[in-house]
Design a protein around this motif. Structure first.
Motif: not given
Ligand code: C2G
Length: 150
Positions: A52-65
């Motif tokens: 869940h933590r990595i899916e949340i981070v991956r979903s943030i518009r500021y994050v490329h990968r």
């Protein structure tokens, strides 16, 4: 400019978001999210599971990968693999990652004041510590008070 940062990002909050927002202004942002096993090694028990933590981070518009952080040793390989120009992390880690300087810039940024996962856990813990019997007693007193006002 390609930027990388590493973190647990448990109970994702505005301090995490401000950091990722700021890093994205520098360039393409890769975020390595600590796995539950890696956190156990840090002596950190997370509330939110890694998936869940990595899916949340991956979903943030500021994050490329977003990639898993599984060991302390992976940083040099990550910098090479993703062609990273700059490693950035909060100043709570100041000096701890200077070994990366031969491979990329190393920047330690001020943290966002007034918010931390530790504080959030402590606040949540307050609710967990209320005794049920105390709540029942308080309700009985309120009921008696209400009846006395009729
Ligand atoms: N952070 C911040 N402001 C806060 C709280 C956190 O800027 N109020 C930053 C931290 O400085 C860190 C990032 O958000 O750069 C992620 O914080 P944590 O999830 O607590 O990261 P940590 O567990 O310290 O893991 O290999 C490095 C470690 O994985 C870092």
């Amino acid at each position: 400019m390609k930027v990388i940062t590493y973190g647990t990002f448990d109970l994702f909050h505005i301090g995490h978001l401000r950091l990722l927002q700021r890093l994205s202004e520098m360039g393409e942002l890769t975020v390595a999210v600590s796995t539950d096993e890696f956190n156990a090694g840090k002596g950190k028990k997370t509330i939110i599971p890694f998936e869940h933590r990595i899916e949340i981070v991956r979903s943030i518009r500021y994050v490329h990968r977003a990639i898993p952080e599984e060991s302390w040793e992976q940083k040099i390989d990550d910098v090479k693999k993703y062609g990273i120009d700059r490693f950035v992390i909060g100043e709570d880690w100041a000096g701890k990652f200077d070994f990366l300087k031969p491979y990329c810039e190393v920047v330690y940024l001020p943290r966002t004041e007034g918010i931390s996962t530790t504080e959030l856990k402590r606040s949540l813990g307050v609710f967990g510590s209320i005794d049920k019997a105390e709540v029942v007693k308080a309700l009985e007193v309120l009921e008696a008070l209400k009846n006395s006002l009729k």
